[in-house]
Design an enzyme around this catalytic site. Structure first.
Site, PDB file in Angstrom:
ATOM      1  CB  SER A  11      -0.279   2.978 -10.423  1.00  0.00           C
ATOM      2  OG  SER A  11       0.766   2.991  -9.486  1.00  0.00           O
TER       3      SER A  11
ATOM      4  CD  GLU B  13      -3.805  -0.838  -4.680  1.00  0.00           C
ATOM      5  OE1 GLU B  13      -2.872  -1.034  -5.480  1.00  0.00           O
ATOM      6  OE2 GLU B  13      -4.880  -0.313  -5.026  1.00  0.00           O
TER       7      GLU B  13
ATOM      8  CG  HIS C 272      -0.178  -1.588  -7.527  1.00  0.00           C
ATOM      9  ND1 HIS C 272      -1.061  -0.594  -7.169  1.00  0.00           N
ATOM     10  CD2 HIS C 272       0.737  -0.993  -8.340  1.00  0.00           C
ATOM     11  CE1 HIS C 272      -0.697   0.543  -7.728  1.00  0.00           C
ATOM     12  NE2 HIS C 272       0.380   0.339  -8.449  1.00  0.00           N
TER      13      HIS C 272
END
Length: 478
Positions: free
Chosen positions: A212, A329, A388
């Protein structure tokens, strides 16, 4: 310098919670003599941990909002048995997928090392330097999901790094160096280069990796002239290449200054405690919805003189790069997971994360180090997709870590962790991935992990999906 192990009990130096032995295993103290000084850690079985080692002076007082200053050599043995302070003093969200403990204190520029035993004759070992995520506003190097025990087991030294976040790390203010968080990471890499041999690591075989915001930092370091020579391989999980908008950042800092009742200057913000500022950031976020403040990487200084994608065409050509994203995600709902929706490139997943992969591969088309793509496709039954962060416990092979069952369910596939972790280990060791290099063209090959219906223990290489043409502003920026 040489290292040696000494059984015994460490002294209580910092008043932080003791590190809990994994699975109740007994621990012994271990002592390493490094150029930075004598460092005392803990050994559990064949794994050694040295936690909370300061690589820079505490960014307080006159050093706050200043470039990081290298920590002087320890004059007394340093107790590295506990996690050090985290830049995150207040969690940005009440709950997060990744457990992100906040550890109070001023010495936030610290790192942790998890290494094989000193008697392990496989060394010197390749090194993985891990940069945590958190939108450059939050996150914690002390997360149990970043425990490097599986890397140590497999002959890799794992280093986790803390760096300044939010206003203290990425504010754009007069008389304040920009990209302070990146400058912290560069200094941490220098510390690793100079000291990691004492822990069994090979300073000439360093891979920088992150997820990230950490993945974005990896791409930024790879594109930066300042990153040259500081690492030899790179891994970006769910990273992006866009930078903060200067006008939006200044607008946010103006509103933050009003709430804090301080001028929007270095002296003004330095007059408020980090915790106070972070709480005000949360308040402003709550007022404007869930949109995060416009703080992050800054383009136009000596660290990032040009946009990141442009920098990737200029720098880091000799550095092999592995990058990818999860299949969903932030789009975990089943209605957004169809092939047609993905191909349309309309999801947040596509425009923010997956589009980064072909654009980076295209920028590095002629990089001699090569670029390889992956796509993590296993859908969490709890979160509703390959969302994610859920790939982290697989890459670290820590499916038994706290918080994993809450995010992945009670029975995440261990064989998938074995395959995913082994690919990363091989890359860190210097092996070229078994699938084709990417060039940023339509139909680039990617390694698929956990695609529904595919065997988990075989090569599930497929076409990276989607490849979003750079026609919209979002796609070009990413």
């Amino acid at each position: 310098m040489d290292s040696f192990d000494t059984p015994g009990e460490p002294s209580e130096m910092r008043g932080l919670p003791a590190e809990v032995p994994h699975r109740g295993c007994p621990q012994e103290t271990v002592t390493v003599r490094a150029p930075a000084g004598t460092i005392i850690g803990r050994r559990t079985g064949s794994v050694r941990r040295f936690l909370g080692i300061p690589y820079a002076e505490a960014p307080t007082g006159a050093r706050r909002f200043g470039a990081p200053n290298r920590r002087g050599r320890f004059t007394e043995p340093f107790d590295a048995s506990r996690h050090g302070a985290t830049a995150q003093q207040v969690p940005l969200f009440a709950t997060t997928t990744v457990p992100e403990p906040s550890v109070q204190g001023d010495d936030v520029l610290n790192l942790g090392i998890v290494a094989p035993d000193a008697d392990d004759d496989r060394g010197p070992f390749p090194v993985l330097v891990w940069i945590h995520g958190g939108a450059f506003l939050a996150g914690s190097q002390a997360s149990p999901w970043y425990d490097g025990r599986a890397f140590a087991r497999d002959g890799v030294v794992c280093v986790t790094v803390g760096y300044r976040l939010g206003v203290d790390g990425f504010a754009v203010l007069d008389d304040v160096p920009t990209n302070l968080g990146l400058r912290d990471l560069l200094l941490a890499l220098d510390w690793v280069r100079d000291n990691i041999a004492a822990f069994g690591g090979n300073p000439d075989q360093v891979t920088v990796a992150g997820q990230s915001a950490g993945g974005a930092a990896v791409l930024a370091l790879l594109s930066s002239p300042a990153g040259s020579g500081r690492f030899h391989r790179a891994v970006s999980l769910s990273g992006v290449t866009f930078a903060a908008d200067g006008d939006a950042a200044r607008d946010f800092l103006g509103r933050l200054g009003q709430r804090l009742v301080v001028p929007v200057t270095r002296a003004g913000f330095a007059g408020r405690a980090v915790e106070h500022i972070q709480r005000c950031v949360i308040d402003l976020r709550d007022e404007q919805g869930d949109d995060l403040p416009a703080l992050g990487l800054f383009v136009g200084d000596d660290i990032l003189p040009v946009p990141i994608v442009d920098g990737l065409t200029l720098h880091g050509h000799a550095v092999p790069l592995l990058l990818g994203a999860t299949g969903d995600e932030f789009d975990g709902d089943a209605s957004t997971r169809t092939a047609g929706t993905r191909a349309a490139g309309t999801r947040v997943t596509d425009t923010l994360f997956r589009a980064t992969c072909p654009s980076v591969a295209a920028a590095r088309r002629y990089a001699v180090g090569g670029t390889w793509l992956y796509s993590f496709e296993w859908p969490s039954p709890v979160l509703g997709g390959a969302t994610h962060c859920i790939d982290i416990p697989f890459f670290f092979d820590v499916l038994d870590a706290p918080g994993v069952a809450e995010a992945l369910g009670p029975n995440p596939p261990g064989e998938l962790a074995t395959v995913t972790h082994a690919d990363l280990i091989g890359f860190v060791r210097g092996q070229e991935p078994a699938w084709a290099r990417a060039t940023g063209t339509y139909g680039d090959t990617a390694r698929e992990y956990g695609r529904p219906g595919a065997a988990l223990t075989v090569d599930t290489t497929g076409v990276f999906d989607p490849v979003v043409p750079a026609v919209s502003g979002a796609a070009e920026e990413c």
